[in-house]
Design a protein around this motif. Structure first.
Motif, PDB file in Angstrom:
ATOM      1  N   TRP A   2       0.833  -1.206   0.000  1.00  0.00           N
ATOM      2  CA  TRP A   2       0.000   0.000   0.000  1.00  0.00           C
ATOM      3  C   TRP A   2       0.868   1.258   0.000  1.00  0.00           C
ATOM      4  O   TRP A   2       0.617   2.198  -0.748  1.00  0.00           O
ATOM      5  CB  TRP A   2      -0.919  -0.019   1.221  1.00  0.00           C
ATOM      6  N   TYR A   3       1.914   1.283   0.831  1.00  0.00           N
ATOM      7  CA  TYR A   3       2.789   2.454   0.908  1.00  0.00           C
ATOM      8  C   TYR A   3       3.615   2.606  -0.361  1.00  0.00           C
ATOM      9  O   TYR A   3       3.874   3.722  -0.806  1.00  0.00           O
ATOM     10  CB  TYR A   3       3.709   2.374   2.130  1.00  0.00           C
ATOM     11  N   GLU A   4       4.033   1.512  -0.955  1.00  0.00           N
ATOM     12  CA  GLU A   4       4.777   1.580  -2.228  1.00  0.00           C
ATOM     13  C   GLU A   4       3.886   2.179  -3.322  1.00  0.00           C
ATOM     14  O   GLU A   4       4.330   3.004  -4.109  1.00  0.00           O
ATOM     15  CB  GLU A   4       5.249   0.183  -2.647  1.00  0.00           C
ATOM     16  N   ARG A  56       1.384   4.151  -2.875  1.00  0.00           N
ATOM     17  CA  ARG A  56       1.169   5.559  -2.567  1.00  0.00           C
ATOM     18  C   ARG A  56       2.365   6.401  -2.958  1.00  0.00           C
ATOM     19  O   ARG A  56       2.215   7.508  -3.489  1.00  0.00           O
ATOM     20  CB  ARG A  56       0.906   5.715  -1.065  1.00  0.00           C
ATOM     21  N   ASP A  57       3.574   5.902  -2.735  1.00  0.00           N
ATOM     22  CA  ASP A  57       4.775   6.656  -3.080  1.00  0.00           C
ATOM     23  C   ASP A  57       4.961   6.799  -4.578  1.00  0.00           C
ATOM     24  O   ASP A  57       5.474   7.811  -5.052  1.00  0.00           O
ATOM     25  CB  ASP A  57       6.008   5.983  -2.479  1.00  0.00           C
ATOM     26  N   GLU A  58       4.521   5.785  -5.343  1.00  0.00           N
ATOM     27  CA  GLU A  58       4.650   5.840  -6.808  1.00  0.00           C
ATOM     28  C   GLU A  58       3.651   6.817  -7.402  1.00  0.00           C
ATOM     29  O   GLU A  58       3.895   7.398  -8.454  1.00  0.00           O
ATOM     30  CB  GLU A  58       4.455   4.461  -7.398  1.00  0.00           C
TER      31      GLU A  58
END
Length: 119
Positions: A112-114, A116-118
């Protein structure tokens, strides 16, 4: 400790006599089923929590925030009954910080965080 107690008849020094050598047959490594519900009520039932409407606890032990008007009076948003489980844990099991940890939750959060960062 340089030598074992005289009553062990040990040939060499050891701390084996201080270890728990009998394993408990009732000990389980299972952990609580988080978020498991038993029954979802449609309306308030007598004896249920006045705040949320669950039968598994009373208003004094309710973990939800106090509602302005409780479920007893509104008959809306009745909380489901939680599953209450008990375990016979040993000394280490009670103090194990990682007992019941599910590594797949970290993998899901990582994805989920990956994403969001992309974005």
């Amino acid at each position: 400790m340089s030598s074992a107690p005289w009553y062990l008849n040990a040939k060499k020094p050891s701390l084996k006599h201080q270890r728990k050598w009998k394993s408990d047959p009732n000990y389980t490594k299972a952990w609580y089923d988080r978020g498991a519900i038993i029954f979802q009520a449609d309306k308030y039932r007598k004896g249920a929590c006045k705040n949320c409407g669950a039968m598994t606890h009373d208003a004094k032990l309710c973990t939800e925030r106090p509602r302005k008007v409780g479920a007893k009076w509104t008959n809306k948003h009745i909380a489901p009954d939680e599953m209450i489980e008990t375990f016979e844990l040993d000394y280490d099991g009670k103090r194990d910080r990682w007992n019941g940890y599910d590594a797949s939750t970290w993998a899901r959060a990582f994805v989920w965080y990956e994403a969001r960062d992309e974005a």
